[in-house]
Design an enzyme around this catalytic site. Structure first.
Site, PDB file in Angstrom:
ATOM      1  N   GLU A 206       7.052 -14.901 -11.749  1.00  0.00           N
ATOM      2  CA  GLU A 206       6.528 -13.402 -11.277  1.00  0.00           C
ATOM      3  C   GLU A 206       6.013 -12.778 -12.509  1.00  0.00           C
ATOM      4  O   GLU A 206       4.776 -12.127 -12.322  1.00  0.00           O
ATOM      5  CB  GLU A 206       7.820 -12.674 -10.792  1.00  0.00           C
ATOM      6  CG  GLU A 206       8.190 -12.901  -9.430  1.00  0.00           C
ATOM      7  CD  GLU A 206       9.239 -11.812  -8.913  1.00  0.00           C
ATOM      8  OE1 GLU A 206       9.076 -11.427  -7.596  1.00  0.00           O
ATOM      9  OE2 GLU A 206      10.290 -11.891  -9.617  1.00  0.00           O
TER      10      GLU A 206
ATOM     11  N   LYS B 264      11.805 -15.129 -11.861  1.00  0.00           N
ATOM     12  CA  LYS B 264      11.609 -14.123 -12.601  1.00  0.00           C
ATOM     13  C   LYS B 264      10.446 -14.494 -13.631  1.00  0.00           C
ATOM     14  O   LYS B 264       9.701 -13.565 -13.821  1.00  0.00           O
ATOM     15  CB  LYS B 264      12.870 -13.631 -13.543  1.00  0.00           C
ATOM     16  CG  LYS B 264      13.946 -12.758 -12.608  1.00  0.00           C
ATOM     17  CD  LYS B 264      13.441 -11.493 -12.324  1.00  0.00           C
ATOM     18  CE  LYS B 264      12.848 -11.333 -11.075  1.00  0.00           C
ATOM     19  NZ  LYS B 264      13.446 -11.272  -9.595  1.00  0.00           N
TER      20      LYS B 264
ATOM     21  N   GLU C 167      16.598 -17.858  -9.240  1.00  0.00           N
ATOM     22  CA  GLU C 167      16.230 -16.432  -9.305  1.00  0.00           C
ATOM     23  C   GLU C 167      15.560 -16.598 -10.753  1.00  0.00           C
ATOM     24  O   GLU C 167      14.647 -15.654 -10.938  1.00  0.00           O
ATOM     25  CB  GLU C 167      17.468 -15.659  -9.012  1.00  0.00           C
ATOM     26  CG  GLU C 167      17.407 -14.042  -9.539  1.00  0.00           C
ATOM     27  CD  GLU C 167      16.044 -13.422  -8.724  1.00  0.00           C
ATOM     28  OE1 GLU C 167      15.771 -14.095  -7.890  1.00  0.00           O
ATOM     29  OE2 GLU C 167      15.660 -12.186  -9.238  1.00  0.00           O
TER      30      GLU C 167
ATOM     31  N   CYS D 189       0.738  -1.162   0.030  1.00  0.00           N
ATOM     32  CA  CYS D 189       0.063  -0.068   0.191  1.00  0.00           C
ATOM     33  C   CYS D 189       0.691   1.198   0.216  1.00  0.00           C
ATOM     34  O   CYS D 189       1.769   1.238   0.858  1.00  0.00           O
ATOM     35  CB  CYS D 189      -1.058   0.030   1.125  1.00  0.00           C
ATOM     36  SG  CYS D 189      -2.172  -1.191   1.125  1.00  0.00           S
TER      37      CYS D 189
ATOM     38  N   LYS E 186       5.974  -4.661  -3.913  1.00  0.00           N
ATOM     39  CA  LYS E 186       7.431  -4.620  -3.853  1.00  0.00           C
ATOM     40  C   LYS E 186       7.892  -4.487  -2.294  1.00  0.00           C
ATOM     41  O   LYS E 186       8.749  -5.136  -1.908  1.00  0.00           O
ATOM     42  CB  LYS E 186       7.771  -3.381  -4.567  1.00  0.00           C
ATOM     43  CG  LYS E 186       9.270  -3.504  -4.778  1.00  0.00           C
ATOM     44  CD  LYS E 186       9.779  -2.709  -6.160  1.00  0.00           C
ATOM     45  CE  LYS E 186      11.341  -3.057  -6.328  1.00  0.00           C
ATOM     46  NZ  LYS E 186      11.680  -4.404  -6.701  1.00  0.00           N
TER      47      LYS E 186
ATOM     48  N   ARG F 228       3.782  -0.497  -4.631  1.00  0.00           N
ATOM     49  CA  ARG F 228       3.478  -1.023  -3.458  1.00  0.00           C
ATOM     50  C   ARG F 228       2.250  -1.794  -3.541  1.00  0.00           C
ATOM     51  O   ARG F 228       1.647  -2.032  -2.344  1.00  0.00           O
ATOM     52  CB  ARG F 228       3.603   0.222  -2.487  1.00  0.00           C
ATOM     53  CG  ARG F 228       4.938   0.936  -2.438  1.00  0.00           C
ATOM     54  CD  ARG F 228       4.823   2.178  -1.454  1.00  0.00           C
ATOM     55  NE  ARG F 228       4.722   1.458  -0.361  1.00  0.00           N
ATOM     56  CZ  ARG F 228       5.497   1.150   0.648  1.00  0.00           C
ATOM     57  NH1 ARG F 228       6.688   1.278   0.398  1.00  0.00           N
ATOM     58  NH2 ARG F 228       5.242   0.613   1.956  1.00  0.00           N
TER      59      ARG F 228
ATOM     60  N   ASN G 169      -1.520   2.115   5.436  1.00  0.00           N
ATOM     61  CA  ASN G 169      -0.737   0.830   4.988  1.00  0.00           C
ATOM     62  C   ASN G 169      -0.392   0.009   6.270  1.00  0.00           C
ATOM     63  O   ASN G 169       0.132   0.456   7.159  1.00  0.00           O
ATOM     64  CB  ASN G 169       0.392   1.615   4.574  1.00  0.00           C
ATOM     65  CG  ASN G 169       1.780   0.527   4.335  1.00  0.00           C
ATOM     66  OD1 ASN G 169       1.407  -0.640   4.002  1.00  0.00           O
ATOM     67  ND2 ASN G 169       2.870   1.145   4.212  1.00  0.00           N
ATOM     68  N   GLY G 170      -0.880  -1.120   6.241  1.00  0.00           N
ATOM     69  CA  GLY G 170      -0.322  -2.024   7.236  1.00  0.00           C
ATOM     70  C   GLY G 170      -1.756  -2.970   7.635  1.00  0.00           C
ATOM     71  O   GLY G 170      -2.693  -3.262   6.785  1.00  0.00           O
TER      72      GLY G 170
ATOM     73  N   HIS H 104      15.661 -36.614  -9.122  1.00  0.00           N
ATOM     74  CA  HIS H 104      14.603 -36.972  -8.206  1.00  0.00           C
ATOM     75  C   HIS H 104      13.083 -36.575  -7.908  1.00  0.00           C
ATOM     76  O   HIS H 104      12.723 -36.270  -6.903  1.00  0.00           O
ATOM     77  CB  HIS H 104      15.215 -36.729  -6.699  1.00  0.00           C
ATOM     78  CG  HIS H 104      16.768 -37.358  -6.464  1.00  0.00           C
ATOM     79  ND1 HIS H 104      16.934 -38.786  -6.277  1.00  0.00           N
ATOM     80  CD2 HIS H 104      18.019 -36.619  -6.556  1.00  0.00           C
ATOM     81  CE1 HIS H 104      18.217 -38.980  -6.300  1.00  0.00           C
ATOM     82  NE2 HIS H 104      18.790 -37.804  -6.488  1.00  0.00           N
TER      83      HIS H 104
ATOM     84  N   TRP I  67      -2.784  -2.542  -1.710  1.00  0.00           N
ATOM     85  CA  TRP I  67      -2.707  -4.083  -2.014  1.00  0.00           C
ATOM     86  C   TRP I  67      -3.422  -4.606  -0.909  1.00  0.00           C
ATOM     87  O   TRP I  67      -3.277  -4.635   0.425  1.00  0.00           O
ATOM     88  CB  TRP I  67      -1.199  -4.420  -1.623  1.00  0.00           C
ATOM     89  CG  TRP I  67      -0.802  -5.702  -1.902  1.00  0.00           C
ATOM     90  CD1 TRP I  67      -0.371  -6.217  -3.216  1.00  0.00           C
ATOM     91  CD2 TRP I  67      -0.583  -6.988  -1.046  1.00  0.00           C
ATOM     92  NE1 TRP I  67      -0.165  -7.522  -3.088  1.00  0.00           N
ATOM     93  CE2 TRP I  67      -0.216  -7.968  -1.796  1.00  0.00           C
ATOM     94  CE3 TRP I  67      -0.902  -6.830   0.337  1.00  0.00           C
ATOM     95  CZ2 TRP I  67       0.017  -9.025  -1.367  1.00  0.00           C
ATOM     96  CZ3 TRP I  67      -0.691  -8.252   0.849  1.00  0.00           C
ATOM     97  CH2 TRP I  67      -0.242  -9.373   0.054  1.00  0.00           C
TER      98      TRP I  67
END
Ligand code: G6P
Length: 613
Positions: free
Chosen positions: A493, A490, A486, A2, A608, A27, A101-102, A509, A75
């Site tokens: 995402e 990417k 990574e 947020c 983010k 955010r 925000n929170g 495996h 968010w």
């Protein structure tokens, strides 16, 4: 998560707020809204689900004239992302408005008590409960607006960065923070509040970072900071170092693309001034400060989330290779709830781009409470993690706005290389000649990254080939393993293709069962240790008709007969491979996502700065 922005001064508030919200959209982008206090003391609220551009379209043509106002980009946590749950929220009497925000953890019990007192709620959010609580405290105690906010906050459990305005007291705004970031901008006859400095930098470079448990009261000319228990604090004014160009796209189609292409410079910035080749020394004040401790340390623990956790894995190999210290790398979210065995002999490194990730912060606080030395590797200057750590190293990558992390990752790895080498030197586990060799190699890395970026067009043709894949596998060994993780992250995402990173030898495996002619398998197959073994893993994939995309070392002709596609990167020291091999993987996911018409900079459901746990 947020984004919040607020303004009080002599300019039109709405354009400042909208521009600020666009900068804070990383955010969260589930919904957004503004509250404007007009000169006639009317409170106009406009809110809309979707992006800030949807809000703009919704507000167009309405009364937007105000010199005081605030805005929010959400968010979603409590309540689905719709118009009603969008912030700002109003008190029952419509006199007070809040953006938040929170998470208010005890919202349920507060809400039940308020309902008993006749309050009715329009939204499903925890935030609306807080503004009703402020109204209730104000009404019952016959106290000022400011006092009501302060008293209400003493009843709240959870995390917040809030801004509140009152129709009855239109000359000031109140902000407060606990666990979520808040920056106050100080201009001439104007003040700003925001989640980070990007909405503010255009108007003033003077800012105050609010600490946890502090409340700020701003009018046009004055700023007052108090603690929740009403002690007045002297504001510490910082001068911002970021500039406007660094937070704009600068001719690129997306922030992510710009940030990928910035890496020659951002990697250079993260080691610039820290390496001295002639003397073969590294200057890192944070590490030097703990020289004695690090000389005899028995283990290091690295904590982080997402991409930062991947950088931590690279750090594990670096510290073990060069400094011969055992390292444990932990997901911060697991570590914090696991009752870990820790004491004052431990050295805990938190890696975080934003410096605000709630789980990473909590993991550090836990480590601190057990007496460990806590160290931060962060990108955002002045953020929460650097402010609670004993020491740290900034990564100096500059603002990263694309939600998928790119340049922050390579800057984190650069900082970890320097840290591992510096500690190795202090412990005598590396010779001066070898250290000098590695520092000389590091100097060549920005140029090699530049070369890797020239592969862009080639990688785009490979992206065309694989854009419709439903799954992908990324394999690597040694330093290639975190690169594979990574790379897979990417891709998933931003393109929503399911992808997994695996140690190449572990493939047999489990993931090998998934391989067929549809499955792209990206393999980090550079000429480093385990090269032959990785080639064997490639053959195992080919035997099952998987399609191999190999990241290989320039000049390796043998690999052409092994892989369907080869992406050649410049030769480099193995320890620096993550800095170069990550580049083609970032470009591959970027192009696949663009070809699939995905929103590269704002992938669905992600944000983010994850300030909720
Ligand atoms: C989110 C972001 C990731 C990031 C992670 C950790 O998930 O989308 O890109 O790696 O948080 O964030 P931090 O700021 O602590 O590095």
């Amino acid at each position: 998560m947020c984004g919040i922005v607020a303004y009080i001064g002599y300019r039109e508030a709405y354009p400042i707020i909208i521009k600020g919200l666009k900068r804070l959209e990383y955010r969260g982008y589930d919904s957004s809204g503004v509250a404007l206090l007009t000169p006639e003391k009317n409170l106009n609220i406009y809110k809309k689900s979707g992006k800030v551009s949807d809000l703009e379209a919704h507000a167009s043509g309405k009364d937007l004239h105000a010199f005081t106002g605030m805005g929010h980009t959400r968010w979603a946590t409590h309540g689905v992302p719709n118009d009603v749950n969008a912030h700002p929220h109003l008190s029952q009497n419509g006199e007070f408005a809040i953006i938040h925000n929170g998470i208010i953890e005890n919202y349920h019990s507060l809400k039940t008590a308020l309902i008993e007192r006749g309050h009715e709620f329009k939204s499903e959010t925890d935030t609306e409960v807080l503004i009703h609580l402020i109204e209730e405290v104000h009404k019952n105690n016959i106290v000022s607006f400011e006092e009501a906010v302060r008293m209400a906050l003493t009843q709240v459990i959870g995390a917040y960065a809030i801004v509140i305005l009152s129709k009855q007291d239109p000359t000031y705004l109140i902000g407060a923070r606990k666990g979520s970031p808040m920056v106050v901008g100080i201009g001439e006859n104007e003040h700003f509040i925001a989640s980070d400095a990007t909405p503010i930098v255009e108007y003033t470079r003077n800012v105050v970072y609010l600490n946890d448990g502090e409340i700020v009261i701003i009018d046009k000319n004055k700023l007052t900071i108090k603690t929740i228990d009403n002690t007045v604090k002297t504001p510490y004014i910082h001068e911002l170092e970021i500039n406007l160009e660094s937070i704009e796209k600068g001719g690129f189609d997306h922030f992510m693309q710009k940030e990928i292409f910035e890496q020659p410079r951002s990697i250079l910035d993260s080691f610039r001034g820290r390496t001295h080749i002639n003397e073969a020394t590294i200057a890192m004040a944070g590490i030097d400060k703990f020289e004695d401790k690090l000389k005899n340390i028995k283990r290091i623990i690295i904590v982080g989330c997402g991409t930062s956790w991947h950088a931590g894995l690279v750090g594990e190999y670096l510290f073990e290779d060069f400094a011969r210290i055992p390292v444990e790398v932990e997901y911060a979210s697991e570590f914090r709830y696991r009752n870990p065995v820790l004491d004052e002999n431990d050295f805990v490194i938190a890696i975080s781009q934003s410096g605000e990730t709630a789980d990473t912060l909590a993991a550090l606080e836990l480590a601190k409470s057990k007496g460990a030395t806590i160290f931060g590797v962060c990108n955002v200057v002045g953020s929460s993690i650097p402010r609670i750590t004993d020491a740290g190293a900034y990564t100096h990558a500059g603002p990263e706005i694309g939600v998928a992390s790119t340049k922050a990752f390579t800057a984190q790895v650069t900082a970890l290389i320097l840290m591992a080498l510096s500690v190795a030197q202090k412990r005598g586990t590396i010779t001066t000649e070898r250290l000098r060799e590695l520092l000389i190699e590091l100097e060549t890395i920005p140029g090699k990254v530049e070369t890797a970026l020239k592969l862009d067009a080639h990688i785009k043709t490979i992206a065309e080939e694989f854009k419709n894949s439903r799954n992908a596998l990324y394999l690597g060994r040694g330093y290639g393993f975190p690169i594979a993780l990574e790379g897979a992250l990417k891709l998933k995402e931003i393109s929503y293709i399911h992808a997994e990173g695996y140690p190449a030898a572990e493939m047999k495996h489990g993931p090998i069962a998934l391989i067929d002619e549809e499955m792209p398998v990206v393999v980090i197959a550079t000429q480093h240790s385990n090269y032959e073994k990785v080639i064997s893993n490639i053959q195992e994939v080919r035997a099952r008709k998987g399609r191999v995309i190999a990241i290989a070392t320039e000049g390796d002709e043998h690999i052409t007969s092994q892989a369907d596609y080869v992406i050649y990167i410049p030769q480099c020291e193995e320890a620096m491979l993550p800095l170069i091999a990550s580049i083609p993987l970032q470009l591959l996911s970027y192009h696949i996502a663009v070809l699939r018409e995905c929103n590269v900079d704002q992938p669905r459901n992600l944000a983010k700065s994850v300030t909720v746990e």
